[in-house]
Scaffold this active site. Sequence first.
Site, mmCIF file in Angstrom:
data_model
loop_
_atom_site.group_PDB
_atom_site.id
_atom_site.type_symbol
_atom_site.label_atom_id
_atom_site.label_comp_id
_atom_site.label_asym_id
_atom_site.label_seq_id
_atom_site.Cartn_x
_atom_site.Cartn_y
_atom_site.Cartn_z
ATOM 1 C CG ASP A 143 39.648 1.810 -20.910
ATOM 2 O OD1 ASP A 143 40.414 1.186 -20.150
ATOM 3 O OD2 ASP A 143 39.271 2.981 -20.662
ATOM 4 C CE1 TYR A 167 44.495 -6.244 -16.292
ATOM 5 C CE2 TYR A 167 44.607 -3.954 -17.020
ATOM 6 C CZ TYR A 167 43.864 -5.051 -16.599
ATOM 7 O OH TYR A 167 42.494 -4.950 -16.483
ATOM 8 C CE LYS A 171 41.033 -8.375 -18.880
ATOM 9 N NZ LYS A 171 40.174 -9.352 -18.132
HETATM 10 P P1 NAD Z 1 40.510 -7.608 -8.840
HETATM 11 O O1 NAD Z 1 41.989 -7.714 -8.924
HETATM 12 O O2 NAD Z 1 39.910 -6.798 -7.747
HETATM 13 O O3 NAD Z 1 39.868 -9.070 -8.717
HETATM 14 C C1 NAD Z 1 40.232 -10.104 -9.567
HETATM 15 C C2 NAD Z 1 39.857 -11.427 -8.919
HETATM 16 O O4 NAD Z 1 40.212 -12.461 -9.856
HETATM 17 C C3 NAD Z 1 40.612 -11.714 -7.619
HETATM 18 O O5 NAD Z 1 39.730 -12.122 -6.593
HETATM 19 C C4 NAD Z 1 41.569 -12.836 -7.998
HETATM 20 O O6 NAD Z 1 41.829 -13.743 -6.952
HETATM 21 C C5 NAD Z 1 40.836 -13.522 -9.133
HETATM 22 N N1 NAD Z 1 41.763 -14.244 -10.017
HETATM 23 C C6 NAD Z 1 42.859 -13.743 -10.633
HETATM 24 N N2 NAD Z 1 43.480 -14.720 -11.326
HETATM 25 C C7 NAD Z 1 42.750 -15.864 -11.149
HETATM 26 C C8 NAD Z 1 42.887 -17.195 -11.578
HETATM 27 N N3 NAD Z 1 43.923 -17.579 -12.332
HETATM 28 N N4 NAD Z 1 41.973 -18.101 -11.201
HETATM 29 C C9 NAD Z 1 40.919 -17.732 -10.407
HETATM 30 N N5 NAD Z 1 40.759 -16.487 -9.934
HETATM 31 C C10 NAD Z 1 41.658 -15.557 -10.303
HETATM 32 O O7 NAD Z 1 40.030 -7.106 -10.262
HETATM 33 P P2 NAD Z 1 38.771 -6.233 -10.654
HETATM 34 O O8 NAD Z 1 39.138 -4.800 -10.593
HETATM 35 O O9 NAD Z 1 37.586 -6.716 -9.903
HETATM 36 O O10 NAD Z 1 38.631 -6.606 -12.202
HETATM 37 C C11 NAD Z 1 37.791 -7.673 -12.614
HETATM 38 C C12 NAD Z 1 37.847 -7.795 -14.134
HETATM 39 O O11 NAD Z 1 37.425 -6.577 -14.734
HETATM 40 C C13 NAD Z 1 39.252 -8.077 -14.668
HETATM 41 O O12 NAD Z 1 39.123 -8.977 -15.727
HETATM 42 C C14 NAD Z 1 39.719 -6.719 -15.168
HETATM 43 O O13 NAD Z 1 40.635 -6.868 -16.234
HETATM 44 C C15 NAD Z 1 38.408 -6.114 -15.643
HETATM 45 N N6 NAD Z 1 38.353 -4.649 -15.581
HETATM 46 C C16 NAD Z 1 38.694 -3.986 -14.450
HETATM 47 C C17 NAD Z 1 38.603 -2.598 -14.415
HETATM 48 C C18 NAD Z 1 38.948 -1.812 -13.160
HETATM 49 O O14 NAD Z 1 39.034 -0.587 -13.226
HETATM 50 N N7 NAD Z 1 39.124 -2.442 -12.021
HETATM 51 C C19 NAD Z 1 38.189 -1.902 -15.538
HETATM 52 C C20 NAD Z 1 37.843 -2.617 -16.696
HETATM 53 C C21 NAD Z 1 37.921 -4.000 -16.696
#
Ligand code: NAD
Length: 362
Positions: A143, A167, A171
């Site tokens: 969001d 960031y 996104k």
């Molecule tokens: P996280 O940081 O815990 O995990 C992200 C994973 O992606 C990591 O294991 C990392 O190694 C991998 N990664 C990053 N860049 C990479 C690349 N270039 N190639 C291969 N692997 C790569 O993140 P998360 O909290 O699990 O979030 C996952 C997704 O959900 C993201 O896209 C994030 O934008 C989205 N998101 C997260 C939240 C939140 O609150 N955590 C909320 C909404 C959306």
Amino acid sequence: MTIEILYKELNVLITGGAGFIGGCLIRRLLNNRKLNIFNLDKLSYASDLRGIEECDEFKKHCLFKVDLSNFEETKKSVLIADPDIIFHLAAESHVDRSIENSKPFIESNIIGTFNLLEVARNHWNHLDKKRKKNFRFIHISTDEVFGSLGKNGYFDENSPYDPRSPYSASKAASDHLANAWFHTYDFPIISTNCSNNFGPYQFPEKLIPLTILKAVEDLPIPIYGNGENIRDWLYVEDHVDALIQIINNGEIGKKYCIGGNNEKTNLQIVNNICSYLDKKLNKNYSHKSLIKFVVDRPGHDKRYAINSNLIKKELNWKPKHSFEDAMNKTIEWYLNNKRWCDNVKNKSNYSGERLGISKSKI
Ligand code: NAD
Ligand code: TYD
């Protein structure tokens, strides 16, 4: 809840499956014996595979240690996985790190998404008619791309993009790429924008796990600015439920906003954790005395809140967990998994100290 089997076996590729949300999704999908699970992850500081390794079905999980910014490696992985479904979660995900050094965010979140879209589109183009028709690419976003709300109003599927941090800008760019690949190439994408997640296995640089660990260790708990910024919190298992509903019944080309309807100020979140720990650990002082107001995050978005009516109405999704129960479960998980926390912190050389501006206000 399981993915409906459209035909005999499905190959599912999850990017970012070694991260917090991707790991939760993989643990859930491993329960379905008819899915072959492929996990593409560069294994960064935020990654950890122990959560997945604890599953009985762990051996069905195939890991590609690949960075999406590498086109050739990404192509090879997609060729091997031969996916029917792609969940794209891989991203650099921490706002403070993006302020400190934005380049990895551009490389992973924008170039990485571009590479994956191109490789996946080429793969999809070569599928037989039936598999091509059923193929889905789920682009998972946040969001934060919509910017900052004032006191009133909610983000929904029609909110304009207004990202404020490196960031969220990266996104937002990835969302636009996904949208363009749908409109230009008819590539079957469904996008999601979700609010802040919490739960087990979240890397302890994000507010909730960081607060729990600081409090347990009797260290100062940093609150940026006055602590009045608001986030809409969703338990990670409820987010995974939503992703599964979307893969089963979501409409191609649509975007779904997902939120917990749990708006809390950061100060409320921290006080909530402190009160729980006060009762549980029974020390001779309150953990609230550890709270330290520090200089604000630059460009700190004031308020996020999601209107999830579309996914509730169309896909019959709603969060199953109450905020209170999910929060208590999460705190208990961190208390019982101190070794996991120490390991991920040591592995990443992460001290728990704030990146970028660290001057204390008081
Ligand atoms: P996280 O940081 O815990 O995990 C992200 C994973 O992606 C990591 O294991 C990392 O190694 C991998 N990664 C990053 N860049 C990479 C690349 N270039 N190639 C291969 N692997 C790569 O993140 P998360 O909290 O699990 O979030 C996952 C997704 O959900 C993201 O896209 C994030 O934008 C989205 N998101 C997260 C939240 C939140 O609150 N955590 C909320 C909404 C959306
Ligand atoms: P965070 O968990 O980093 O998620 P996001 O920035 O993606 O929303 O931060 C959640 C909120 O908590 C955000 O308003 C910043 C604030 N915050 C603090 O006050 N102190 C901290 O130590 C951290 C990490 C975050």
